[in-house]
Design an enzyme around this catalytic site. Structure first.
Site, PDB file in Angstrom:
ATOM      1  N   PRO A   1       4.134   5.239   7.392  1.00  0.00           N
ATOM      2  CA  PRO A   1       4.869   4.423   7.965  1.00  0.00           C
ATOM      3  C   PRO A   1       4.508   3.519   8.872  1.00  0.00           C
ATOM      4  CG  PRO A   1       4.439   6.803   9.153  1.00  0.00           C
ATOM      5  CD  PRO A   1       3.704   6.641   7.088  1.00  0.00           C
TER       6      PRO A   1
ATOM      7  N   ASP B   1      -9.187  -1.149   7.548  1.00  0.00           N
ATOM      8  CA  ASP B   1      -7.670  -0.727   6.193  1.00  0.00           C
ATOM      9  C   ASP B   1      -7.371  -1.038   5.207  1.00  0.00           C
ATOM     10  OD1 ASP B   1      -7.318   0.040   9.729  1.00  0.00           O
ATOM     11  OD2 ASP B   1      -5.444  -0.900   9.307  1.00  0.00           O
TER      12      ASP B   1
END
Ligand code: PMV
Length: 320
Positions: A100, A151
């Site tokens: 998402p 990330d």
């Protein structure tokens, strides 16, 4: 060079240490086995990159690429690899992501990592993981300013990553198979930047008090690292619960996030907490593999989106 190359890369979730990490404390993030995929092909026309995304539509980028396009990060990742290979070939890059977006799960970094890997493999360029991660970071910088780099690191290497701002990353040696991650969306949008400013403002208003919370968080992350390396997931869960309490003390929780945290704990999670910036976004629960379905079912009653996934010990990978 081959005619088509595919790669995929996992999402990330912060296990412990968010917010505190901004002030120099350590944090630990894990790769969650929800993936972004990229597919690269050569095009006849030089200097052109055609990008299509299952989620975002399609666009063509040439010399005058528009950095405001939502597809620009994919182009930037492919371009970074072409530049590294000193080539100006035409490419078609297709991406799709099960991660998402805007939920603190590193979806843009995973897309960038998968794009770098697929493009490099198409061009016959053998990159180390470090190079994949840093080219994906270059693409992230173009779009997100100066992200911490966690990330792209988690998405490239997989597993559990211990990190501290401005220092290197350590991939923890751990057997992550006995546990599962369950993520539940609060459905409340949040801005990471705003939450970070809010926390820093509280810290400066109550320095003497809040500094003690930061001390506790730093010790907690060290203890969590130790628990992960020993495979002691009961202790890790307990530490995650304490971490949630510290985040609540910083003012980044709310009634909905608490509801999700308590629902997960009542259903047998080892630990449950906010993950990422808070104020909305996701709650993360850690559960034994055998209990994870039950935790996911309980969360699905109070959340519109629940993700149950293993921690992915594998980061970026070729997909044949
Ligand atoms: O919301 P996320 O998952 O992107 O995480 C933000 C993490 C913070 O520690 C709150 C901010 C940061 O830059 O580390």
């Amino acid at each position: 060079m081959t005619s088509l190359s595919r790669a995929s890369a996992p999402a990330k979730a912060i296990l412990v240490g968010e917010h505190f990490v901004v002030a120099g404390c350590p944090a630990i993030a894990v790769a969650v086995d929800v993936r972004a995929r990229a597919e690269a092909r050569l095009l006849a026309e030089e200097g052109v990159v055609e990008v299509s995304s299952r989620e975002l539509g399609s666009g063509t980028f040439g010399a005058q690429a528009d950095p405001r396009s939502p597809l620009y990060p994919v182009y930037a990742a492919a371009r970074a690899v072409l530049a590294r290979a000193h080539l100006n070939l035409g490419l078609e890059v297709r991406v799709e992501s099960d991660i998402p977006p805007g939920a603190g799960m590193g979806s843009s970094a995973a897309v960038a990592v998968a794009t770098v890997a697929a493009t490099a493999s198409l061009l016959g360029l053998r990159l180390s993981l470090e190079e994949v991660s840093s080219l994906a970071y270059e693409a992230e910088v173009v779009v997100h300013g100066r992200p911490s780099g966690i990330d792209n690191t988690v998405s490239t290497y997989g597993g559990a990553i211990y990190y501290r701002r401005g220092e290197g990353f350590v991939r923890l040696e751990a057997d992550l198979e006995p546990v599962r991650i369950v993520l539940a969306d609060s459905g409340i949008p949040r801005s990471t930047g705003e939450m970070v400013s809010k926390v820093l403002a509280l810290k400066s208003r109550h320095q003497g008090v809040v500094d003690r919370i930061y001390d506790a968080a730093a010790r907690l992350v060290e203890a969590a690292r130790d628990a992960i390396e020993r495979g002691d997931y009961e202790t890790l869960g307990e530490l995650m619960n304490i971490n949630h309490g510290l985040l609540s003390a910083l003012g980044v929780s709310n009634a909905k996030l608490e509801e999700l945290v308590y629902a997960a704990r009542a259903a047998g999670a080892l630990g449950a907490k906010i993950t990422g910036a808070g104020g909305g976004g996701m709650v993360l629960a850690l559960a034994w593999k055998e209990d994870a379905e039950e935790v996911a079912r309980a969360l699905a009653k109070v959340s519109g989106r629940v993700i149950l996934a293993p921690i992915s010990s594998e980061g970026v990978r070729g997909e044949g």
